[in-house]
Design a protein around this motif. Structure first.
Motif, PDB file in Angstrom:
ATOM      1  N   ILE A 201      14.247 -36.628   2.325  1.00  0.00           N
ATOM      2  CA  ILE A 201      14.549 -35.576   3.374  1.00  0.00           C
ATOM      3  C   ILE A 201      13.971 -35.742   4.828  1.00  0.00           C
ATOM      4  N   GLY A 202      12.858 -36.484   4.508  1.00  0.00           N
ATOM      5  CA  GLY A 202      12.062 -36.887   6.007  1.00  0.00           C
ATOM      6  C   GLY A 202      11.122 -35.751   6.041  1.00  0.00           C
ATOM      7  N   ALA A 203      10.642 -35.798   7.514  1.00  0.00           N
ATOM      8  CA  ALA A 203       9.374 -34.772   7.766  1.00  0.00           C
ATOM      9  C   ALA A 203      10.167 -33.391   7.790  1.00  0.00           C
ATOM     10  N   GLY A 204       9.076 -32.475   8.468  1.00  0.00           N
ATOM     11  CA  GLY A 204       9.369 -31.217   8.627  1.00  0.00           C
ATOM     12  C   GLY A 204      10.610 -30.820   9.615  1.00  0.00           C
ATOM     13  N   THR A 205      11.060 -29.722   9.861  1.00  0.00           N
ATOM     14  CA  THR A 205      12.023 -29.591  10.872  1.00  0.00           C
ATOM     15  C   THR A 205      11.821 -28.410  11.745  1.00  0.00           C
ATOM     16  N   GLY A 206      10.397 -28.408  12.366  1.00  0.00           N
ATOM     17  CA  GLY A 206       9.999 -27.278  12.908  1.00  0.00           C
ATOM     18  C   GLY A 206      10.602 -27.252  14.513  1.00  0.00           C
ATOM     19  N   TYR A 207      11.108 -28.282  14.837  1.00  0.00           N
ATOM     20  CA  TYR A 207      11.317 -28.488  16.382  1.00  0.00           C
ATOM     21  C   TYR A 207      12.845 -28.859  16.490  1.00  0.00           C
ATOM     22  N   GLY A 208      13.460 -29.770  15.523  1.00  0.00           N
ATOM     23  CA  GLY A 208      14.580 -30.615  15.640  1.00  0.00           C
ATOM     24  C   GLY A 208      14.854 -31.158  16.989  1.00  0.00           C
ATOM     25  N   ASP A 209      16.091 -30.745  17.604  1.00  0.00           N
ATOM     26  CA  ASP A 209      16.395 -31.472  19.060  1.00  0.00           C
ATOM     27  C   ASP A 209      15.911 -30.509  20.210  1.00  0.00           C
ATOM     28  N   TRP A 210      14.689 -30.370  20.333  1.00  0.00           N
ATOM     29  CA  TRP A 210      14.132 -29.487  21.095  1.00  0.00           C
ATOM     30  C   TRP A 210      15.017 -29.355  22.451  1.00  0.00           C
ATOM     31  N   LEU A 211      15.334 -28.198  22.983  1.00  0.00           N
ATOM     32  CA  LEU A 211      15.922 -27.659  24.307  1.00  0.00           C
ATOM     33  C   LEU A 211      17.519 -28.148  24.310  1.00  0.00           C
ATOM     34  N   ALA A 212      18.034 -28.414  23.256  1.00  0.00           N
ATOM     35  CA  ALA A 212      19.410 -28.812  23.076  1.00  0.00           C
ATOM     36  C   ALA A 212      20.206 -27.785  23.712  1.00  0.00           C
ATOM     37  N   TYR A 213      21.353 -28.543  24.213  1.00  0.00           N
ATOM     38  CA  TYR A 213      22.645 -27.398  24.785  1.00  0.00           C
ATOM     39  C   TYR A 213      23.299 -26.933  23.474  1.00  0.00           C
ATOM     40  N   GLU A 214      23.493 -27.855  22.501  1.00  0.00           N
ATOM     41  CA  GLU A 214      24.545 -27.836  21.552  1.00  0.00           C
ATOM     42  C   GLU A 214      23.476 -27.183  20.349  1.00  0.00           C
ATOM     43  N   SER A 215      23.954 -26.883  19.315  1.00  0.00           N
ATOM     44  CA  SER A 215      23.442 -26.210  18.069  1.00  0.00           C
ATOM     45  C   SER A 215      22.300 -27.146  17.851  1.00  0.00           C
ATOM     46  N   ASN A 216      21.014 -26.396  17.582  1.00  0.00           N
ATOM     47  CA  ASN A 216      19.839 -26.962  16.767  1.00  0.00           C
ATOM     48  C   ASN A 216      19.240 -26.299  15.715  1.00  0.00           C
ATOM     49  N   GLU A 217      20.302 -25.806  14.821  1.00  0.00           N
ATOM     50  CA  GLU A 217      19.908 -25.128  13.788  1.00  0.00           C
ATOM     51  C   GLU A 217      19.527 -25.901  12.415  1.00  0.00           C
ATOM     52  N   GLY A 218      19.341 -25.284  11.282  1.00  0.00           N
ATOM     53  CA  GLY A 218      18.864 -26.098  10.044  1.00  0.00           C
ATOM     54  C   GLY A 218      19.430 -27.543   9.852  1.00  0.00           C
ATOM     55  N   PRO A 219      20.933 -27.299   9.746  1.00  0.00           N
ATOM     56  CA  PRO A 219      21.622 -28.585   9.330  1.00  0.00           C
ATOM     57  C   PRO A 219      21.451 -29.662  10.320  1.00  0.00           C
ATOM     58  N   VAL A 220      21.455 -29.487  11.843  1.00  0.00           N
ATOM     59  CA  VAL A 220      21.061 -30.346  12.576  1.00  0.00           C
ATOM     60  C   VAL A 220      19.763 -30.948  12.525  1.00  0.00           C
ATOM     61  N   ARG A 221      18.775 -30.137  12.182  1.00  0.00           N
ATOM     62  CA  ARG A 221      17.324 -30.670  12.049  1.00  0.00           C
ATOM     63  C   ARG A 221      17.046 -31.587  10.968  1.00  0.00           C
ATOM     64  N   ASN A 222      18.069 -31.204   9.603  1.00  0.00           N
ATOM     65  CA  ASN A 222      17.946 -31.972   8.663  1.00  0.00           C
ATOM     66  C   ASN A 222      18.457 -33.393   8.834  1.00  0.00           C
ATOM     67  N   VAL A 223      19.455 -33.541   9.717  1.00  0.00           N
ATOM     68  CA  VAL A 223      20.107 -34.879   9.895  1.00  0.00           C
ATOM     69  C   VAL A 223      19.192 -35.663  10.939  1.00  0.00           C
ATOM     70  N   ILE A 224      18.332 -35.052  11.607  1.00  0.00           N
ATOM     71  CA  ILE A 224      17.317 -35.746  12.248  1.00  0.00           C
ATOM     72  C   ILE A 224      16.235 -36.127  11.534  1.00  0.00           C
ATOM     73  N   ALA A 225      15.500 -35.239  10.648  1.00  0.00           N
ATOM     74  CA  ALA A 225      14.449 -35.441   9.853  1.00  0.00           C
ATOM     75  C   ALA A 225      14.862 -36.951   8.806  1.00  0.00           C
ATOM     76  N   CYS A 226      15.785 -36.945   8.493  1.00  0.00           N
ATOM     77  CA  CYS A 226      16.362 -37.911   7.633  1.00  0.00           C
ATOM     78  C   CYS A 226      16.313 -39.080   8.068  1.00  0.00           C
ATOM     79  N   ALA A 227      17.165 -39.211   9.285  1.00  0.00           N
ATOM     80  CA  ALA A 227      17.292 -40.378   9.966  1.00  0.00           C
ATOM     81  C   ALA A 227      16.039 -41.014  10.696  1.00  0.00           C
ATOM     82  N   TYR A 228      15.273 -40.053  11.149  1.00  0.00           N
ATOM     83  CA  TYR A 228      14.044 -40.781  11.573  1.00  0.00           C
ATOM     84  C   TYR A 228      13.089 -41.199  10.420  1.00  0.00           C
ATOM     85  N   TYR A 229      13.205 -40.501   9.026  1.00  0.00           N
ATOM     86  CA  TYR A 229      12.821 -41.261   8.155  1.00  0.00           C
ATOM     87  C   TYR A 229      13.230 -42.710   7.818  1.00  0.00           C
ATOM     88  N   ALA A 230      14.685 -42.949   8.038  1.00  0.00           N
ATOM     89  CA  ALA A 230      15.219 -44.030   7.691  1.00  0.00           C
ATOM     90  C   ALA A 230      14.473 -45.177   8.694  1.00  0.00           C
TER      91      ALA A 230
END
Length: 819
Positions: A239-268
């Protein structure tokens, strides 16, 4: 800016002079527009609890000066008030920052983009003060690691930040908690650790230093720490690291599912960067393991977030999620990947050709678009003027990068004061794309530090129908980058019929050039057709034309590329005026010190070009093309005269002085290894007939620093002599009281002698203490023993001992003989 005012005043004794600082002025005094005071007054609400105030109490001298000593300010405006009338003799706002040499220049045909470039640079100057802070003014000034990693690529073009981030690397290791890197580096008790895109800075920063500077020392320094972080990630699954911030200050959604994608992609991405860094320091088994882990994460990503056609599941379908998936290449097939590209581009178009990303997505936006062949869309986003966009902030009056695209708007005034910095560099990450893709100067990770350069300019080739109504095409770009090997420069201008590109490759480097061209266009280099290029004489080799690019391999020099639809001129009488003038200038230069001091290979190529040019000039049947090639080639050689041979005297003297150093007399470890490397490099530079002054100076400085860092083993000869003497002492010959004192001293001295890392100070102290212990020994009442010992001492070679200890020994010897 960041710094402080230096003010010189004349004022009555006891006068209080107070300075308040602000980034903005109140525009109207209206609270409905967020104003916190009257029109024209300082706007300080966004400083939150920071007082941002300096107070000086005058002592009454005719001229007295004050500047802050224990603080600095982030500001654009200063107000000065005083409790009595004063005279301000001078007022200077002094810029303060870490001593980081600036290395990049960049200019385009668009004035607003040039202002943006300047804003990014001033944002970096303001926030790179010992720690890479997110903002320099309010009650925060923290080294947020998310901002750090997002901007580090752009920072590395703007300035030589290698030393700055070596210091940061120590902070990162000191701050690490249970394997995870902290949200701020250095760590602040106010925040946590282990959050995706923030904690990953511990991997991204060393990787960027390796890519931009060829720096393996930071990899080695950080390797255990990075390994600990990767083990922490592995323990969490895929899953990658934690999801405390996600895509900070995004105009689009920055909810849990978005943060999960970011965490996994960064880990990769972390695993791929670790694999390359492991390869760089010879850890091939670990590299293979990381690449295997990447494939496992990729499988997990596909199963969790992707639809079969390559699009993302609905809850993950934001611009940033697509950028993360594309940047980390999470697709099984090219068809899936293209579907994702198409969806991303359509999302941007559906959003009015505007981004919807926050800190994380924006940091990857234009780079990823160019990587997947959508450079024209990257230009559309760069040149967009509506909110949100880079130029929207410029149009609102920005002189640095803001925390929010709309931190202030002419229409509505000031934004939310709880988080509204006007000096916040993160969105300036786009400058990395402007250097690497727009200008086209990029490091090659397979030969990092710009030893091999990728020159791949990507002009704005949008059709008129593709350009939004509020935008204009960029038609020219020029810039340079001072790499560790020398200055790389590039310049291009584009029209529908022609693309002109000039690049300079520094000495002792090579480059691959990818020149944009289209079917039916003619490509020339320095006036020559591709088919006429000679690798030996022209320093360039044509490889192929593929995917709309003509590919060349080049050595050091200046090259003029042209991709044109213009037909060749009709042969006729050839004008040799320019050739004649260039030959005359070259002939004149032959007699100057500039020519004499040029490196040998340049002089050789210069002489050949001059001879060839003269041959063409003397040939009445020479064609226009031959004449043009002759003067352009000769002019290129004139430019190369700047490659001056360096003075190796100081390096040779230093090398001769230290080359025979007996390393057995010095401690093992990194210092000794560094000396061997520096000595070998000095030998290479001394043997290189084309070595230039910057290479020679670097070799000298590295060798001197490495030699000075050697730690000499302590001289233990005196201590050994005493210990050998003590070996003859027998406990039964001495009084119990004196032997009890002597025995632990002897044991301690033996320990110092056996310690290979003992310092000279420790050895000297052991000698003095042991000698004192020996001197206090007393024989049992038996003069025969004493007589034998007197004879033994009188036979000693006292030249090996200090004057003080010899004097003490002689005094006791006299007493013993009298007894």
């Amino acid at each position: 800016m960041v710094g402080w005012p230096n003010i010189n005043i004349t004022a009555p004794q006891g006068t209080e002079v107070v300075m308040h600082f602000a980034e903005m002025l109140n525009d109207s005094g209206e609270k409905s527009r967020g104003n916190d005071g009257p029109e024209g007054g300082l706007y300080t609400a966004n400083y939150r609890s920071a007082k941002a105030t300096g107070t000086y109490i005058a002592k009454g001298d005719a001229n007295e000066s004050y500047r802050s000593t224990f603080t600095f300010y982030g500001f654009r405006y200063v107000s000065v008030t005083a409790t009595q009338d004063i005279t301000i003799n001078s007022f200077v706002a002094e810029v303060v920052g870490s001593a980081i040499p600036e290395t990049g220049t960049l200019e385009t045909s668009d004035a607003s983009v040039n202002q943006l470039i300047n804003n990014v640079l001033w944002g970096q100057r303001s926030n790179y003060l010992s720690v890479p802070t997110d903002c320099p003014q309010r009650d925060e000034k923290l080294g947020w690691s998310g901002d750090t990693q997002i901007f580090v690529g752009a920072a590395s073009y703007n300035a030589n930040v290698a030393g700055f981030f070596h210091k940061w690397a120590y902070d990162a290791q000191d701050s690490q908690q249970g394997g995870a890197y902290t949200d701020t580096i250095p760590r602040s008790a106010a925040v946590g650790s282990g959050n995706a895109a923030w904690g990953d800075a511990g991997i991204i920063v060393p990787y960027t230093m390796y890519k931009m500077y060829g720096d393996t020392l930071m990899i080695e320094k950080m390797y255990d720490s990075m390994t600990e972080y990767m083990q922490w990630l592995e323990a969490r699954g895929y899953i990658g690291a934690g999801t405390g911030y996600g895509d900070w200050l995004a105009y689009e959604s920055n909810e849990g599912p978005v943060r999960n994608v970011i965490a996994c992609a960064y880990y990769a991405n972390d695993t791929l960067m670790m694999a390359e860094m492991c390869d760089a320091i010879g850890k091939t088994d670990e590299a293979a393991s990381y690449r295997q882990r990447y494939e496992e994460i990729k499988d997990y990503f596909q199963a969790t977030f992707l639809n079969a056609d390559g699009t993302l599941k609905t809850e993950n379908s934001t611009q940033t999620c697509y950028l993360m998936a594309l940047k980390s290449d999470m697709f099984e097939t090219e068809e899936q990947k293209q579907a994702a590209v198409d969806t991303l581009v359509q999302k941007i178009k559906d959003n009015g050709n505007k981004l919807g990303t926050g800190f994380v997505g924006t940091g990857a936006l234009n780079q990823t678009l160019s990587d997947v062949g959508e450079t024209n869309m990257a230009y559309t986003l760069l040149l967009q003027r509506e909110d949100p966009s880079w130029l929207y902030s410029v149009d609102q009056g920005a002189t640095t990068i803001w925390e929010r695209w709309n931190s202030y708007t002419k229409e509505n005034g000031f934004g939310d004061v709880s988080m509204n910095s006007f000096n916040h560099y993160s969105y300036g990450a786009v400058l990395e794309w402007m250097y690497s893709d727009m200008l086209g100067i990029e490091a090659d990770i397979d030969d990092p530090g710009f030893k091999h350069i990728i020159l791949q300019p990507q002009p704005d080739t949008r059709e008129d129908s593709e350009i939004p109504a509020n935008e204009q095409r960029i038609t020219s770009v020029k810039g340079s980058y001072d790499s560790t090997y020398g200055t790389i420069s590039a310049e291009w201008n584009w029209s529908e019929d022609e693309f002109n590109y000039t690049a300079t490759v520094p000495a002792n480097t090579t480059a691959t050039v990818y020149l944009p061209t289209t079917e039916g266009q003619t490509v020339t280099v320095n006036g020559k057709d591709v088919a006429d290029l000679d690798e030996a004489t022209d320093g360039i080799k044509y490889i192929e034309t593929t995917d709309g690019k003509a590919v060349f391999e080049v050595v050091s020099g200046t090259f003029n590329f042209k991709s044109s639809s213009t037909e060749e001129p009709t042969p006729g009488d050839v004008d040799k005026t320019i050739l004649e003038k260039v030959i005359a200038k070259a002939t004149e230069l032959k007699g100057t010190e500039e020519y004499t001091n040029a490196i040998p290979s340049v002089k050789e190529s210069f002489d050949k070009a001059l001879a060839d040019a003269q041959t063409v000039y003397d040939n009445p049947a020479a064609t226009d093309k031959e004449v043009t090639n002759a003067w352009m080639t000769l002019m290129d050689e004139i430019h190369k005269l700047g490659f001056q041979a360096g003075d190796k005297t100081a390096l040779q003297n230093l090398y001769d002085e230290v080359k025979d150093t007996d390393l057995s007399q010095y401690k093992d470890g990194a210092a000794k290894d560094n000396f061997k490397t520096a000595l070998k490099n000095a030998e290479t530079v001394l043997a290189d007939r084309d070595a230039m002054q910057n290479e020679i100076d670097k070799a000298y400085n590295d060798l001197k620093a490495a030699f000075d860092a050697l730690e000499k083993l302590a001289d233990k000869s005196q201590l050994k002599a005493l210990l050998d003497e003590c070996a003859e002492f027998k406990e039964e010959n001495y009084t119990p009281a004196t032997w009890e004192v002597f025995a632990p001293i002897l044991e301690k001295a033996q320990g110092v002698y056996d310690n290979v890392d003992a310092t000279q100070e420790e050895v000297n102290a052991a000698v003095d203490e042991l000698l004192g212990g020996m001197l206090q020994l007393r024989f049992k009442a038996d003069t025969s023993i004493l007589e034998g010992l007197v004879q033994q001492v009188e036979g000693m070679d006292l030249s090996q001992y200090t004057d003080a200890s010899v004097a003490a020994l002689k005094a006791v010897l006299g007493e013993s003989k009298a007894m």
